[in-house]
Design a protein around this motif. Structure first.
Motif, PDB file in Angstrom:
ATOM      1  N   VAL A 136       0.842  -1.200   0.000  1.00  0.00           N
ATOM      2  CA  VAL A 136       0.000   0.000   0.000  1.00  0.00           C
ATOM      3  C   VAL A 136       0.876   1.249   0.000  1.00  0.00           C
ATOM      4  O   VAL A 136       0.636   2.201  -0.757  1.00  0.00           O
ATOM      5  N   ALA A 137       1.898   1.264   0.831  1.00  0.00           N
ATOM      6  CA  ALA A 137       2.774   2.426   0.942  1.00  0.00           C
ATOM      7  C   ALA A 137       3.555   2.676  -0.342  1.00  0.00           C
ATOM      8  O   ALA A 137       3.665   3.815  -0.817  1.00  0.00           O
ATOM      9  N   LEU A 138       4.078   1.617  -0.944  1.00  0.00           N
ATOM     10  CA  LEU A 138       4.876   1.762  -2.161  1.00  0.00           C
ATOM     11  C   LEU A 138       4.032   2.164  -3.367  1.00  0.00           C
ATOM     12  O   LEU A 138       4.557   2.682  -4.348  1.00  0.00           O
ATOM     13  N   GLY A 139       2.724   1.924  -3.287  1.00  0.00           N
ATOM     14  CA  GLY A 139       1.846   2.296  -4.389  1.00  0.00           C
ATOM     15  C   GLY A 139       1.086   3.577  -4.148  1.00  0.00           C
ATOM     16  O   GLY A 139       0.180   3.909  -4.905  1.00  0.00           O
ATOM     17  N   SER A 140       1.462   4.329  -3.124  1.00  0.00           N
ATOM     18  CA  SER A 140       0.736   5.550  -2.775  1.00  0.00           C
ATOM     19  C   SER A 140       1.260   6.764  -3.529  1.00  0.00           C
ATOM     20  O   SER A 140       2.362   6.754  -4.092  1.00  0.00           O
ATOM     21  N   ALA A 141       0.468   7.835  -3.503  1.00  0.00           N
ATOM     22  CA  ALA A 141       0.866   9.084  -4.148  1.00  0.00           C
ATOM     23  C   ALA A 141       2.085   9.706  -3.465  1.00  0.00           C
ATOM     24  O   ALA A 141       2.793  10.518  -4.077  1.00  0.00           O
ATOM     25  N   ASP A 142       2.353   9.326  -2.217  1.00  0.00           N
ATOM     26  CA  ASP A 142       3.515   9.872  -1.496  1.00  0.00           C
ATOM     27  C   ASP A 142       4.826   9.542  -2.203  1.00  0.00           C
ATOM     28  O   ASP A 142       5.819  10.266  -2.046  1.00  0.00           O
ATOM     29  N   MET A 143       4.835   8.478  -2.985  1.00  0.00           N
ATOM     30  CA  MET A 143       6.065   8.074  -3.654  1.00  0.00           C
ATOM     31  C   MET A 143       6.490   9.065  -4.730  1.00  0.00           C
ATOM     32  O   MET A 143       7.631   9.042  -5.192  1.00  0.00           O
ATOM     33  N   PHE A 144       5.600   9.954  -5.136  1.00  0.00           N
ATOM     34  CA  PHE A 144       5.922  10.934  -6.179  1.00  0.00           C
ATOM     35  C   PHE A 144       6.473  12.241  -5.594  1.00  0.00           C
ATOM     36  O   PHE A 144       6.769  13.166  -6.336  1.00  0.00           O
ATOM     37  N   ASN A 145       6.610  12.288  -4.267  1.00  0.00           N
ATOM     38  CA  ASN A 145       7.175  13.443  -3.580  1.00  0.00           C
ATOM     39  C   ASN A 145       8.459  13.002  -2.889  1.00  0.00           C
ATOM     40  O   ASN A 145       8.444  12.063  -2.080  1.00  0.00           O
ATOM     41  N   LYS A 146       9.575  13.641  -3.201  1.00  0.00           N
ATOM     42  CA  LYS A 146      10.884  13.202  -2.715  1.00  0.00           C
ATOM     43  C   LYS A 146      10.930  13.069  -1.189  1.00  0.00           C
ATOM     44  O   LYS A 146      11.350  12.027  -0.667  1.00  0.00           O
TER      45      LYS A 146
END
Length: 273
Positions: free
Chosen positions: A116-126
């Motif tokens: 879930v974490a690796l597929g979240s939108a947060d991954m697109f923010n450094k």
């Protein structure tokens, strides 16, 4: 295989996992109608579900009261539709659950949450991506993962998924990147490590009028090698492959507004099992 070998698109990978429908993806057109026999099966299935729901609601009894049962108490019965396992963990770091049990179920729960974490939108923010990695990657591999993902999440990649070069969402649009675990399977387990496969469904794209990257669905399986370190399960390596994918249903694609509203109103889950 490390995360860097696969993380170049969906949930950190650069591969396109779905084909856009022909014409306007949000035009509301249904797919080609199935046979009447399939429609009959669908109706029967809905009736069965309604009967089951009514029976469940009418069970009554005192067990409807608030349940403060501890995590290691009675487990639910295992059936084709009921969840299995003990109660969820109650601690977390940066929005990601922690404190998974030192057993096979704990390893599977950790892997599902990490998917879930690796597929979240947060991954697109450094900054947010680095925080995620610090929480779920084994300490000795964090630096390597950061370097690999910094090379993957480039300005060109951001533009490819519809974002601005810096990873921000264009005005008037809602960016969607969400992974939902469907099930887990442990292929190797020991007290010191485990290999867990997580079958997932995911959403990726931009919801908004005139979006050239509409929100699409994909199915994939993530394999994580975990190790037990510093009192918790952490990722050592990560790989991803397509499928298994079911046959698409007959429902029409939602409008851009409907999709954006759904994503804003329905929060994603952070705990599986």
């Amino acid at each position: 295989m490390s995360l860097g070998d696969e993380q170049h698109g969906y949930g950190g990978t650069g591969q396109t996992r779905t084909r856009l429908p022909e014409g306007d993806p949000y035009g509301g057109a249904r797919r080609t109608a199935r046979s009447s026999s399939r429609s009959l099966v669908t109706v029967v299935g809905v009736v069965v579900l309604l009967i089951a729901a009514i029976a469940f609601a009418n069970r009554g009894g005192d067990d409807s009261a608030a349940d403060n049962t501890p995590a290691d108490a009675t487990k639910p019965e295992t059936t084709a539709t009921a969840p299995t396992g003990v109660a969820p963990v109650r601690t977390g770091t940066g929005g990601i659950p922690t404190g998974f049990a030192h057993d096979q179920q704990g390893a599977e729960s950790a892997a599902a949450n990490y998917a879930v974490a690796l597929g979240s939108a947060d991954m697109f923010n450094k900054a947010k991506r680095d925080a995620v990695l610090m929480s779920i990657i084994t300490p000795s591999r964090v630096s390597e993962f950061k370097t690999t993902l910094d090379q993957a999440y480039t300005s060109a990649f951001n533009k490819n998924v519809g974002l601005n070069p810096d990873g921000s969402t264009p005005a008037g649009y809602t960016f969607v990147s969400r992974t939902s675990p469907i099930g887990t399977k442990t292929t190797e387990y020991s007290a010191g490590g485990a290999t867990v496969e997580v079958w997932c469904s995911g959403l990726l794209g931009l919801a908004g009028e005139n979006s050239t990257n509409p929100v699409t669905n994909s199915w994939f399986t993530i394999t994580m090698k975990l190790e037990w370190t510093n009192g918790g399960w952490k990722i050592v390596t990560h790989s991803q492959k397509d499928g298994p994918a079911p046959v698409p249903g007959d429902e029409r694609a939602s409008s851009a507004d409907e999709m954006a509203k759904a994503v804003e109103e329905y929060g994603g889950f952070t705990y599986a099992r």
